[in-house]
Design a protein around this motif. Structure first.
Motif, PDB file in Angstrom:
ATOM      1  N   ASP A   1      14.919 -10.806  90.233  1.00 12.13           N
ATOM      2  CA  ASP A   1      16.059  -9.895  90.197  1.00 12.13           C
ATOM      3  C   ASP A   1      16.192  -9.211  88.848  1.00 12.13           C
ATOM      4  O   ASP A   1      17.267  -8.755  88.476  1.00 12.13           O
ATOM      5  N   TRP A   2      15.109  -9.139  88.084  1.00  8.83           N
ATOM      6  CA  TRP A   2      15.120  -8.535  86.748  1.00  8.83           C
ATOM      7  C   TRP A   2      15.631  -7.091  86.826  1.00  8.83           C
ATOM      8  O   TRP A   2      15.225  -6.312  87.673  1.00  8.83           O
ATOM      9  N   ALA A   3      16.552  -6.730  85.899  1.00  6.11           N
ATOM     10  CA  ALA A   3      17.118  -5.374  85.815  1.00  6.11           C
ATOM     11  C   ALA A   3      17.874  -4.991  87.081  1.00  6.11           C
ATOM     12  O   ALA A   3      17.942  -3.813  87.442  1.00  6.11           O
ATOM     13  N   GLY A   4      18.454  -5.969  87.742  1.00  7.93           N
ATOM     14  CA  GLY A   4      19.275  -5.682  88.918  1.00  7.93           C
ATOM     15  C   GLY A   4      20.752  -5.671  88.561  1.00  7.93           C
ATOM     16  O   GLY A   4      21.153  -5.365  87.440  1.00  7.93           O
ATOM     17  N   GLY A   5      21.580  -6.009  89.527  1.00  8.67           N
ATOM     18  CA  GLY A   5      23.012  -6.102  89.282  1.00  8.67           C
ATOM     19  C   GLY A   5      23.358  -7.417  88.598  1.00  8.67           C
ATOM     20  O   GLY A   5      22.475  -8.220  88.256  1.00  8.67           O
ATOM     21  N   THR A   6      24.657  -7.652  88.394  1.00 10.61           N
ATOM     22  CA  THR A   6      25.097  -8.860  87.689  1.00 10.61           C
ATOM     23  C   THR A   6      26.076  -9.634  88.559  1.00 10.61           C
ATOM     24  O   THR A   6      27.130  -9.102  88.921  1.00 10.61           O
ATOM     25  N   ARG A   7      25.724 -10.876  88.874  1.00 12.65           N
ATOM     26  CA  ARG A   7      26.623 -11.782  89.571  1.00 12.65           C
ATOM     27  C   ARG A   7      26.864 -12.955  88.624  1.00 12.65           C
ATOM     28  O   ARG A   7      26.231 -14.004  88.710  1.00 12.65           O
ATOM     29  N   LEU A   8      27.768 -12.733  87.669  1.00 14.28           N
ATOM     30  CA  LEU A   8      28.007 -13.707  86.607  1.00 14.28           C
ATOM     31  C   LEU A   8      28.573 -15.010  87.150  1.00 14.28           C
ATOM     32  O   LEU A   8      28.097 -16.105  86.812  1.00 14.28           O
ATOM     33  N   ALA A   9      29.590 -14.921  87.988  1.00  7.37           N
ATOM     34  CA  ALA A   9      30.203 -16.137  88.533  1.00  7.37           C
ATOM     35  C   ALA A   9      29.201 -16.919  89.377  1.00  7.37           C
ATOM     36  O   ALA A   9      29.136 -18.152  89.306  1.00  7.37           O
ATOM     37  N   GLU A  10      28.385 -16.208  90.165  1.00  6.76           N
ATOM     38  CA  GLU A  10      27.393 -16.876  90.992  1.00  6.76           C
ATOM     39  C   GLU A  10      26.338 -17.560  90.133  1.00  6.76           C
ATOM     40  O   GLU A  10      25.893 -18.679  90.434  1.00  6.76           O
ATOM     41  N   GLY A  11      25.918 -16.901  89.042  1.00 10.08           N
ATOM     42  CA  GLY A  11      24.935 -17.510  88.150  1.00 10.08           C
ATOM     43  C   GLY A  11      25.481 -18.753  87.479  1.00 10.08           C
ATOM     44  O   GLY A  11      24.781 -19.773  87.356  1.00 10.08           O
ATOM     45  N   LEU A  12      26.732 -18.710  87.019  1.00 11.26           N
ATOM     46  CA  LEU A  12      27.344 -19.880  86.397  1.00 11.26           C
ATOM     47  C   LEU A  12      27.501 -21.017  87.396  1.00 11.26           C
ATOM     48  O   LEU A  12      27.255 -22.187  87.076  1.00 11.26           O
ATOM     49  N   ARG A  13      27.921 -20.662  88.614  1.00 10.13           N
ATOM     50  CA  ARG A  13      28.104 -21.702  89.630  1.00 10.13           C
ATOM     51  C   ARG A  13      26.778 -22.389  89.951  1.00 10.13           C
ATOM     52  O   ARG A  13      26.705 -23.617  90.052  1.00 10.13           O
ATOM     53  N   ALA A  14      25.716 -21.593  90.093  1.00 15.70           N
ATOM     54  CA  ALA A  14      24.412 -22.175  90.398  1.00 15.70           C
ATOM     55  C   ALA A  14      23.930 -23.066  89.253  1.00 15.70           C
ATOM     56  O   ALA A  14      23.364 -24.143  89.484  1.00 15.70           O
ATOM     57  N   PHE A  15      24.163 -22.645  88.022  1.00 18.53           N
ATOM     58  CA  PHE A  15      23.739 -23.463  86.881  1.00 18.53           C
ATOM     59  C   PHE A  15      24.493 -24.791  86.856  1.00 18.53           C
ATOM     60  O   PHE A  15      23.901 -25.861  86.673  1.00 18.53           O
ATOM     61  N   ILE A  16      25.800 -24.743  87.039  1.00 12.44           N
ATOM     62  CA  ILE A  16      26.597 -25.976  86.974  1.00 12.44           C
ATOM     63  C   ILE A  16      26.237 -26.919  88.112  1.00 12.44           C
ATOM     64  O   ILE A  16      26.037 -28.128  87.908  1.00 12.44           O
ATOM     65  N   ASP A  17      26.132 -26.401  89.317  1.00 10.16           N
ATOM     66  CA  ASP A  17      25.865 -27.249  90.481  1.00 10.16           C
ATOM     67  C   ASP A  17      24.457 -27.830  90.475  1.00 10.16           C
ATOM     68  O   ASP A  17      24.252 -29.009  90.816  1.00 10.16           O
ATOM     69  N   GLU A  18      23.466 -27.022  90.088  1.00  6.83           N
ATOM     70  CA  GLU A  18      22.073 -27.463  90.179  1.00  6.83           C
ATOM     71  C   GLU A  18      21.554 -28.132  88.912  1.00  6.83           C
ATOM     72  O   GLU A  18      20.604 -28.915  88.978  1.00  6.83           O
ATOM     73  N   HIS A  19      22.149 -27.832  87.762  1.00  7.48           N
ATOM     74  CA  HIS A  19      21.618 -28.351  86.502  1.00  7.48           C
ATOM     75  C   HIS A  19      22.695 -28.954  85.601  1.00  7.48           C
ATOM     76  O   HIS A  19      22.509 -30.039  85.053  1.00  7.48           O
ATOM     77  N   GLY A  20      23.798 -28.244  85.429  1.00  8.61           N
ATOM     78  CA  GLY A  20      24.806 -28.677  84.471  1.00  8.61           C
ATOM     79  C   GLY A  20      25.402 -30.040  84.770  1.00  8.61           C
ATOM     80  O   GLY A  20      25.492 -30.910  83.899  1.00  8.61           O
TER      81      GLY A  20
END
Length: 408
Positions: A292-311
């Protein structure tokens, strides 16, 4: 014309040239002092003329009577663009005298030196015309190199040419990114009685004294560096900064064993891809992994995925989390605020890097940035190499003031 890059990259040449200028101005400078300056410039490369001024002055000036002449030589050699009063912290201090042709002594007065090209030369030193031309060329070369390097350090990444971006990437890749220390799990014997009493070691030592605990053993935890996690926005709005930021992430992975992630519309872990020694190969692999390089920005979705899968599995727990994003997102600000609140309960510190922060009149009023800012411990720009150096210091600063309120 001499290669200006060579003169800048060789602190010894700069030190020798400046020491020669000081000698011609009547300030004794031995080869040892020139070597000291070269060593100091290698250990702590100056970012500004003020840094170079104080480094050189500490090395060469040995008495208060030499300060005014040293200032004049420094101004003449480095273009006079810096105000000595600013260096000394006195805005009202008069400008020091400069050495110009108009100050030259009469040619019939042997007691004074001759002045040429803004630098004083002693009568005892009568170099040939070829030597003078070579020294002037060398002086012009390292002065020009110094000016170009300073400009490069303070130019925003979106205003750099491709060649300059490549040079900045090499500089950024050499940054040593370190995090604060935290108490580790491993323990060592401590000579300090105020540390924790180690009952197991105390009982073991008591076996040698018929079971009497004559010697109390104390222990302390060995410190270890906190984990560093970097999340970089690779959406279209961040494209002018992405390649430089990825070079910073690669340096962090190499020096601090950091965890690296990128996001636009989805989260991608790039720690393994950025571990490659070849920076171009690492960036090529990173770009290939992030679809998804140079696409749109889904900031909340990215944070949620990081916390749930890694954080929540330990990656973010007690870590210094650095988010590199301009905060422009398609998500609901309430969703961003909720995910930032979750992250703040896991992380030790959150540092937000927003290149737009350096713009004149900038206010963090965009929905995503306004929602995230209350949960950040530090808010920096990172839009230039100098700003990234400041970011490195912020990451390593254990005593930094926390602006957010911790929840839980």
């Amino acid at each position: 014309m001499p290669d200006t890059r060579a003169f800048w990259l060789d602190p010894a040449m700069l030190a020798v040239g400046f020491a020669g200028a000081l000698r011609r101005a009547g300030i004794g400078s031995t080869p040892d002092r020139a070597a000291w300056l070269a060593q100091a410039l290698r250990l702590v490369p100056p970012r500004t003329r003020a840094d170079l001024y104080w480094t050189a002055r500490t090395v060469f000036v040995t008495s208060p009577q030499q300060v005014e002449r040293f200032d004049a030589v420094f101004d003449a050699v480095f273009g006079g663009a810096a105000d000595r009063a600013d260096f000394r912290g006195d805005a009202n201090a008069p400008a020091p005298a400069t050495l110009r042709r108009s100050d030259a002594a009469s040619p019939h007065d042997p007691s004074r030196g001759a002045v040429g090209d803004g630098l004083m030369t002693l009568p005892a030193a009568s170099p040939s015309a070829g030597d003078c031309a070579r020294e002037e060329g060398e002086t012009d070369a390292f002065v020009l190199a110094m000016s170009r390097e300073e400009r490069l350090h303070d130019t925003a990444f979106d205003a750099l040419t491709p060649d300059e971006v490549a040079r900045i990437r090499r500089l950024v890749a050499a940054l040593a990114v370190a995090t604060p220390l935290r108490p580790g799990r491993r323990e060592r014997v401590s000579p300090r009685s105020r540390d924790r009493l180690d009952l197991r070691r105390t009982v073991r030592a008591a076996r040698r004294t018929a079971g009497h605990p004559v010697r109390l053993v104390h222990s302390s935890r060995l410190p270890r560096a906190r984990r560093l996690v970097l999340l970089c926005d690779v959406s279209a709005s961040m494209e002018p900064y992405t390649r430089v930021f990825l070079s910073l992430m690669q340096a962090a992975v190499a020096t601090s064993r950091a965890e690296a992630f990128v996001f636009a519309t989805r989260l991608t872990r790039l720690t393994r891809q950025l571990a490659a020694r070849d920076p171009d190969l690492a960036l090529e692999r990173a770009a290939g992994a992030a679809r998804d390089w140079a696409g749109g920005t889904r900031l909340a979705e990215g944070l949620r995925a990081f916390i749930d899968e890694h954080g929540r599995r330990g990656v973010a727990r007690g870590a210094v989390v650095v988010i590199l994003s301009d905060g422009w997102a398609q998500d609901d600000p309430a969703d961003i605020g909720r995910e930032m609140a979750r992250l703040s309960r896991l992380a030790h510190r959150i540092v937000w890097v927003n290149p737009r922060r350096a713009a004149r009149g900038y206010q963090p009023l965009a929905g995503g940035m306004a929602a995230a800012l209350p949960y950040c411990d530090a808010f920096v720009s990172g839009h230039t190499y100098t700003a990234l150096q400041d970011l490195v210091r912020v990451i390593a600063d254990e005593g930094a003031t926390t602006t957010r309120k911790r929840n839980g």
